[in-house]
Scaffold this motif. Structure first.
Motif, PDB file in Angstrom:
ATOM      1  N   GLN A 235       0.824  -1.206   0.000  1.00 28.18           N
ATOM      2  CA  GLN A 235       0.000   0.000   0.000  1.00 28.18           C
ATOM      3  C   GLN A 235       0.857   1.255   0.000  1.00 28.18           C
ATOM      4  OE1 GLN A 235      -3.225   0.143  -0.495  1.00 28.18           O
ATOM      5  NE2 GLN A 235      -3.324  -2.095  -0.577  1.00 28.18           N
ATOM      6  N   ASN A 236       1.974   1.215   0.687  1.00 28.01           N
ATOM      7  CA  ASN A 236       2.865   2.375   0.696  1.00 28.01           C
ATOM      8  C   ASN A 236       3.468   2.609  -0.688  1.00 28.01           C
ATOM      9  OD1 ASN A 236       4.234   4.546   1.737  1.00 28.01           O
ATOM     10  ND2 ASN A 236       5.844   3.332   2.702  1.00 28.01           N
ATOM     11  N   LEU A 237       3.790   1.513  -1.400  1.00 27.32           N
ATOM     12  CA  LEU A 237       4.319   1.659  -2.760  1.00 27.32           C
ATOM     13  C   LEU A 237       3.244   2.162  -3.721  1.00 27.32           C
ATOM     14  CD1 LEU A 237       6.370  -1.665  -2.982  1.00 27.32           C
ATOM     15  CD2 LEU A 237       7.287   0.619  -2.676  1.00 27.32           C
ATOM     16  N   ALA A 238       2.020   1.663  -3.572  1.00 28.93           N
ATOM     17  CA  ALA A 238       0.950   2.048  -4.485  1.00 28.93           C
ATOM     18  C   ALA A 238       0.558   3.510  -4.319  1.00 28.93           C
ATOM     19  CB  ALA A 238      -0.263   1.142  -4.272  1.00 28.93           C
ATOM     20  N   VAL A 239       0.597   4.018  -3.086  1.00 29.33           N
ATOM     21  CA  VAL A 239       0.253   5.425  -2.855  1.00 29.33           C
ATOM     22  C   VAL A 239       1.283   6.351  -3.500  1.00 29.33           C
ATOM     23  CG1 VAL A 239      -0.012   7.190  -1.063  1.00 29.33           C
ATOM     24  CG2 VAL A 239      -1.080   4.952  -0.782  1.00 29.33           C
ATOM     25  N   ALA A 240       2.546   5.929  -3.508  1.00 25.27           N
ATOM     26  CA  ALA A 240       3.602   6.756  -4.097  1.00 25.27           C
ATOM     27  C   ALA A 240       3.588   6.735  -5.619  1.00 25.27           C
ATOM     28  CB  ALA A 240       4.971   6.305  -3.596  1.00 25.27           C
ATOM     29  N   LEU A 241       2.844   5.785  -6.219  1.00 25.48           N
ATOM     30  CA  LEU A 241       2.767   5.671  -7.673  1.00 25.48           C
ATOM     31  C   LEU A 241       1.301   5.755  -8.088  1.00 25.48           C
ATOM     32  CD1 LEU A 241       5.275   2.692  -8.138  1.00 25.48           C
ATOM     33  CD2 LEU A 241       5.766   5.139  -8.304  1.00 25.48           C
ATOM     34  N   PRO A 242       0.732   6.933  -8.158  1.00 24.89           N
ATOM     35  CA  PRO A 242      -0.695   7.050  -8.477  1.00 24.89           C
ATOM     36  C   PRO A 242      -1.042   6.669  -9.916  1.00 24.89           C
ATOM     37  CG  PRO A 242       0.322   9.227  -8.372  1.00 24.89           C
ATOM     38  CD  PRO A 242       1.356   8.249  -7.908  1.00 24.89           C
ATOM     39  N   SER A 243      -0.060   6.639 -10.817  1.00 27.35           N
ATOM     40  CA  SER A 243      -0.334   6.330 -12.221  1.00 27.35           C
ATOM     41  C   SER A 243       0.024   4.900 -12.592  1.00 27.35           C
ATOM     42  CB  SER A 243       0.450   7.290 -13.137  1.00 27.35           C
ATOM     43  OG  SER A 243       0.131   8.629 -12.873  1.00 27.35           O
ATOM     44  N   ILE A 244       0.195   4.030 -11.615  1.00 27.41           N
ATOM     45  CA  ILE A 244       0.615   2.667 -11.895  1.00 27.41           C
ATOM     46  C   ILE A 244      -0.495   1.914 -12.627  1.00 27.41           C
ATOM     47  CG2 ILE A 244      -0.133   1.965  -9.589  1.00 27.41           C
ATOM     48  CD1 ILE A 244       2.042  -0.174  -9.672  1.00 27.41           C
ATOM     49  N   ARG A 245      -0.104   1.201 -13.685  1.00 33.79           N
ATOM     50  CA  ARG A 245      -1.034   0.395 -14.473  1.00 33.79           C
ATOM     51  C   ARG A 245      -0.544  -1.042 -14.668  1.00 33.79           C
ATOM     52  NH1 ARG A 245      -4.986   2.478 -17.406  1.00 33.79           N
ATOM     53  NH2 ARG A 245      -4.709   0.854 -18.997  1.00 33.79           N
ATOM     54  N   GLU A 246       0.709  -1.293 -14.414  1.00 31.85           N
ATOM     55  CA  GLU A 246       1.264  -2.633 -14.596  1.00 31.85           C
ATOM     56  C   GLU A 246       2.155  -2.964 -13.410  1.00 31.85           C
ATOM     57  OE1 GLU A 246       3.942  -5.095 -17.918  1.00 31.85           O
ATOM     58  OE2 GLU A 246       2.926  -3.206 -18.439  1.00 31.85           O
ATOM     59  N   TRP A 247       1.972  -4.176 -12.861  1.00 30.65           N
ATOM     60  CA  TRP A 247       2.690  -4.566 -11.658  1.00 30.65           C
ATOM     61  C   TRP A 247       3.247  -5.979 -11.826  1.00 30.65           C
ATOM     62  CZ3 TRP A 247       0.521  -7.417  -7.016  1.00 30.65           C
ATOM     63  CH2 TRP A 247       1.473  -7.497  -5.995  1.00 30.65           C
ATOM     64  N   HIS A 248       4.560  -6.121 -11.567  1.00 34.71           N
ATOM     65  CA  HIS A 248       5.233  -7.413 -11.589  1.00 34.71           C
ATOM     66  C   HIS A 248       5.748  -7.690 -10.176  1.00 34.71           C
ATOM     67  CE1 HIS A 248       5.838  -7.541 -16.138  1.00 34.71           C
ATOM     68  NE2 HIS A 248       5.303  -6.352 -15.890  1.00 34.71           N
ATOM     69  N   CYS A 249       5.487  -8.885  -9.674  1.00 28.89           N
ATOM     70  CA  CYS A 249       5.937  -9.275  -8.335  1.00 28.89           C
ATOM     71  C   CYS A 249       6.443 -10.709  -8.418  1.00 28.89           C
ATOM     72  CB  CYS A 249       4.792  -9.151  -7.332  1.00 28.89           C
ATOM     73  SG  CYS A 249       5.274  -9.467  -5.617  1.00 28.89           S
ATOM     74  N   ILE A 250       7.721 -10.914  -8.087  1.00 27.09           N
ATOM     75  CA  ILE A 250       8.368 -12.216  -8.256  1.00 27.09           C
ATOM     76  C   ILE A 250       9.001 -12.628  -6.935  1.00 27.09           C
ATOM     77  CG2 ILE A 250      10.116 -13.502  -9.538  1.00 27.09           C
ATOM     78  CD1 ILE A 250       9.788 -11.447 -11.786  1.00 27.09           C
ATOM     79  N   TYR A 251       8.583 -13.788  -6.443  1.00 29.19           N
ATOM     80  CA  TYR A 251       9.173 -14.407  -5.257  1.00 29.19           C
ATOM     81  C   TYR A 251      10.042 -15.578  -5.713  1.00 29.19           C
ATOM     82  CZ  TYR A 251       6.081 -11.770  -2.163  1.00 29.19           C
ATOM     83  OH  TYR A 251       5.448 -10.770  -1.477  1.00 29.19           O
ATOM     84  N   ALA A 252      11.241 -15.655  -5.155  1.00 26.26           N
ATOM     85  CA  ALA A 252      12.182 -16.680  -5.595  1.00 26.26           C
ATOM     86  C   ALA A 252      11.776 -18.066  -5.101  1.00 26.26           C
ATOM     87  CB  ALA A 252      13.591 -16.340  -5.119  1.00 26.26           C
ATOM     88  N   LYS A 253      11.257 -18.147  -3.882  1.00 29.05           N
ATOM     89  CA  LYS A 253      10.886 -19.427  -3.295  1.00 29.05           C
ATOM     90  C   LYS A 253       9.494 -19.332  -2.700  1.00 29.05           C
ATOM     91  CE  LYS A 253      15.336 -21.569  -2.248  1.00 29.05           C
ATOM     92  NZ  LYS A 253      16.165 -22.202  -1.188  1.00 29.05           N
ATOM     93  N   PRO A 254       8.760 -20.446  -2.686  1.00 27.89           N
ATOM     94  CA  PRO A 254       7.403 -20.415  -2.117  1.00 27.89           C
ATOM     95  C   PRO A 254       7.443 -20.251  -0.608  1.00 27.89           C
ATOM     96  CG  PRO A 254       8.006 -22.654  -2.743  1.00 27.89           C
ATOM     97  CD  PRO A 254       9.102 -21.766  -3.244  1.00 27.89           C
ATOM     98  N   LYS A 255       6.641 -19.316  -0.098  1.00 24.19           N
ATOM     99  CA  LYS A 255       6.529 -19.047   1.335  1.00 24.19           C
ATOM    100  C   LYS A 255       5.066 -18.815   1.653  1.00 24.19           C
ATOM    101  CE  LYS A 255      11.097 -16.929   1.952  1.00 24.19           C
ATOM    102  NZ  LYS A 255      11.618 -17.910   2.938  1.00 24.19           N
ATOM    103  N   THR A 256       4.623 -19.408   2.747  1.00 25.46           N
ATOM    104  CA  THR A 256       3.237 -19.212   3.160  1.00 25.46           C
ATOM    105  C   THR A 256       2.987 -17.772   3.591  1.00 25.46           C
ATOM    106  OG1 THR A 256       3.865 -19.982   5.378  1.00 25.46           O
ATOM    107  CG2 THR A 256       2.966 -21.619   3.853  1.00 25.46           C
ATOM    108  N   ASP A 257       3.991 -17.117   4.198  1.00 28.72           N
ATOM    109  CA  ASP A 257       3.814 -15.703   4.571  1.00 28.72           C
ATOM    110  C   ASP A 257       3.688 -14.815   3.340  1.00 28.72           C
ATOM    111  OD1 ASP A 257       3.919 -16.337   7.243  1.00 28.72           O
ATOM    112  OD2 ASP A 257       6.076 -15.972   7.425  1.00 28.72           O
ATOM    113  N   ALA A 258       4.378 -15.166   2.266  1.00 31.87           N
ATOM    114  CA  ALA A 258       4.220 -14.402   1.031  1.00 31.87           C
ATOM    115  C   ALA A 258       2.819 -14.586   0.456  1.00 31.87           C
ATOM    116  CB  ALA A 258       5.271 -14.840   0.015  1.00 31.87           C
ATOM    117  N   CYS A 259       2.276 -15.789   0.569  1.00 30.32           N
ATOM    118  CA  CYS A 259       0.904 -16.027   0.106  1.00 30.32           C
ATOM    119  C   CYS A 259      -0.090 -15.228   0.938  1.00 30.32           C
ATOM    120  CB  CYS A 259       0.598 -17.516   0.174  1.00 30.32           C
ATOM    121  SG  CYS A 259      -1.014 -17.976  -0.491  1.00 30.32           S
TER     122      CYS A 259
END
Length: 595
Positions: free
Chosen positions: A352-376
């Motif tokens: 949410q802090n990143l999204a507020v700083a980028l009000p014009s965001i239209r495309e988002w990439h998020c990559i996790y290297a390993k599976p983690k339940t906390d990331a889910c």
């Protein structure tokens, strides 16, 4: 009759007195043959003609009366005399500088489009800022705007003033900066000194190091093996002898870096220096027990104390912190790429802090290297408060670092409170493109269809690309593993494809669907199930249920169906064909019985 020699002389005298005109109308007497013009019936003479050499006929010439041309003065001819008109004198322009060379078109006189075409051939075409028009979902921004920086190509900026901005625009279009305070200061000094380069930057990539390499000087230690003696049989049991030489060896030692910049400092640097940037990449790295990147600069206590293990307490603390501290806003950035996201986003408040700083965001990439339940859990919280401006999502919860995907028993621990398939399906109607890697099930499309029915929004979805690592299903420890030999997994994969086909009736703009599974340890990788729908044509996995669902959803669509006995020979030794376009579901049941 006048002698020809005298006639020639008279002609030359009259030619000097007044101008002459050629006429065929005045009668005249033909010249006798003795003057050098033979009769048409007389054999031409080989002797040289008499008289003026200018009137000598050519060899083989035959005289014809109609060829005679009478030369008379204008006063004796029938043509009226033309009065003389005083025309102004005509003079050619004289160059002011006789030594100057005439102007010729050079390289700089060519149109700009030709210069662009030449440089595109040498240094690569200029990458566009938008996504491609193809139906395939997400663009690979890692190399979209990166151009070679070899010295041979950078020297092209010295060719001419026209080429200089064209080459520099490619060199500075995509830059990569180390995310430390010292490197950010160096970057600021360079671009503030050379302000012309700031307008060329379109993609800023910042990577934050996890470790720093330090050099240590140590004396070199030499091991001397005892020399064997003929009288000593057990010479190998003697103690080794060490000697220290005066030379010094340099060794490297890795330690956690303390000079890393915070996200607040990175966003501030990007806003001040690169106001024209459209793509921002943050790379947090990956390692065991890695430390999260600081969002704000505090009194230094966070550098020493590890982050709280309880995700709920951590999210509450960050939420309270964000009430009075925000990142600097960047109005131009429309694409945010997060690599090594575990060190950047560990709860919904981080995003949410990143999204507020980028009000014009239209495309988002998020990559996790390993599976983690906390990331889910974090992603489920992100999708519940997702920004409405984002139209394209590329989410990778399980990277391809490990051959075997995580077992389903790991994800069942957080169900049903955190089900990534349902939460991801809620934002599906607002998206135009979705690319996902991880465990998935039919609940993705069921939740999306229910969201459309409740909100009555017009769906925008155009492409879906699912990289299946596993399919959620009922608890059965013996059948949790994904494999082409696991019949419950094939059945769950078929149900996922059928729900994707049923969604075609709701998503009228959906023209591209790819659902694929990859098993790196499979003895027959060509038999990995997949379903590909593009250009109103489907290939890959099929059954009678899949064909019937496709006819109901898209009556005009076609499906590649082939019933043959080559399924068991696909991928076997001696198989020369490629990946089959038709994979019947019932054949996997026989394959499971064989293995």
């Amino acid at each position: 009759m006048m002698d020809p020699a005298r006639q020639t002389t008279t002609f030359k005298q009259k030619q000097q007195d007044q101008p002459a005109v050629f006429s065929r109308e005045t009668p005249h007497q033909p010249t006798p043959p003795s003057a050098g013009f033979p009769d048409r019936h007389t054999k031409p003479s080989t002797a040289p003609p008499t008289g003026s050499p200018t009137l000598a006929p050519k060899s083989g010439y035959r005289y014809r009366p109609e060829d005679d041309i009478l030369v008379q003065p204008l006063t004796q001819s029938n043509y009226p005399a033309t009065p003389k008109t005083p025309y102004p004198p005509t003079s050619l322009p004289v160059a002011s500088n006789p030594s100057a060379k005439p102007h010729t078109n050079g390289l700089n006189d060519l149109p700009t489009e030709i210069h662009d075409a030449i440089i595109d051939h040498l240094a690569g075409s200029l990458g566009s800022l938008g996504s491609p028009n193809s139906r395939q979902s997400i663009r690979n921004w890692s190399h979209a705007m990166r151009h070679p920086r070899r010295k041979q190509l950078s020297d092209l900026a010295l060719v001419s003033k026209t080429w200089r901005p064209l080459i520099q625009e490619r060199l500075y279009r995509h830059i990569k900066i180390k995310g430390t305070r010292s490197e950010l200061e160096t970057c600021g000094d360079w671009f503030l000194t050379h302000t012309v380069f700031q307008s060329y930057v379109r993609h800023v990539e910042v990577w934050v190091p996890l470790f720093e390499i330090s050099l240590e000087a140590r004396p070199r230690v030499m091991l001397r093996t005892p020399t064997p003696s003929p009288t000593q049989e057990n010479y190998m049991l003697q103690a080794p002898q060490y000697s220290y030489s005066e030379s010094v060896t340099t060794t490297t030692r890795a330690s956690r870096t303390l000079d890393n910049a915070t996200l607040e400092e990175i966003f501030g640097c990007t806003k001040v220096l690169f106001s024209e940037a459209y793509v921002l990449t943050l790379e947090g790295g990956h390692c065991k027990k890695s430390r999260k990147i600081q969002h704000f600069r505090t009194d230094g206590s966070e550098l020493k104390a590890p982050y709280l293990s309880d995700a709920a307490v951590e999210e509450r603390r960050i939420t309270e912190l964000l009430q009075y501290r925000r990142f600097p806003e960047h109005q131009r950035v429309s694409t945010l790429i997060l690599k090594g996201s575990w060190n950047i986003i560990r709860c919904a408040a981080d995003f949410q802090n990143l999204a507020v700083a980028l009000p014009s965001i239209r495309e988002w990439h998020c990559i996790y290297a390993k599976p983690k339940t906390d990331a889910c859990k974090a992603m489920c919280g992100v999708f519940r408060t997702f920004p409405s401006t984002i139209r394209k999502v590329n989410l990778c919860l399980e990277g391809l670092n490990g051959k075997q995907p995580s077992p389903l028993s790991k994800w069942r621990k957080i169900l049903p409170q955190f089900h990534i398939c349902k939460d991801l399906g809620r934002i599906l109607p607002q998206l135009e493109s979705l690319s996902y890697t991880g465990h998935i099930c039919r609940s993705l499309f069921n939740s999306a269809n229910a969201e459309i029915s409740s909100t009555c929004n017009i769906p925008r979805l155009k492409s879906v690309d699912l990289f299946v690592r596993n399919v959620c299903r009922l608890s059965n420890e013996m059948d949790d593993g994904p494999s082409i030999h696991n019949w419950p997994f094939i059945e769950a994969f078929e149900s996922l494809v059928i729900e994707a086909i049923n969604s075609l009736t709701i998503y009228t703009q959906l023209e591209y669907i790819r659902i694929r599974f990859l098993d790196l340890d499979s003895p027959r990788p060509l038999l990995n199930p997949y379903w590909h729908f593009e250009n109103n044509h489907a290939t890959g996995l099929w059954s009678h249920k899949i064909v019937a669902a496709l006819k109901r959803a898209r009556p005009s669509a076609t499906c590649y169906v082939r019933e043959d006995d080559d399924f068991m020979r696909v991928g076997a030794p001696g198989w020369t064909g490629g990946r089959p376009k038709s994979l019947q579901v019932v054949n996997y049941a026989s394959l499971a019985r064989v293995f």
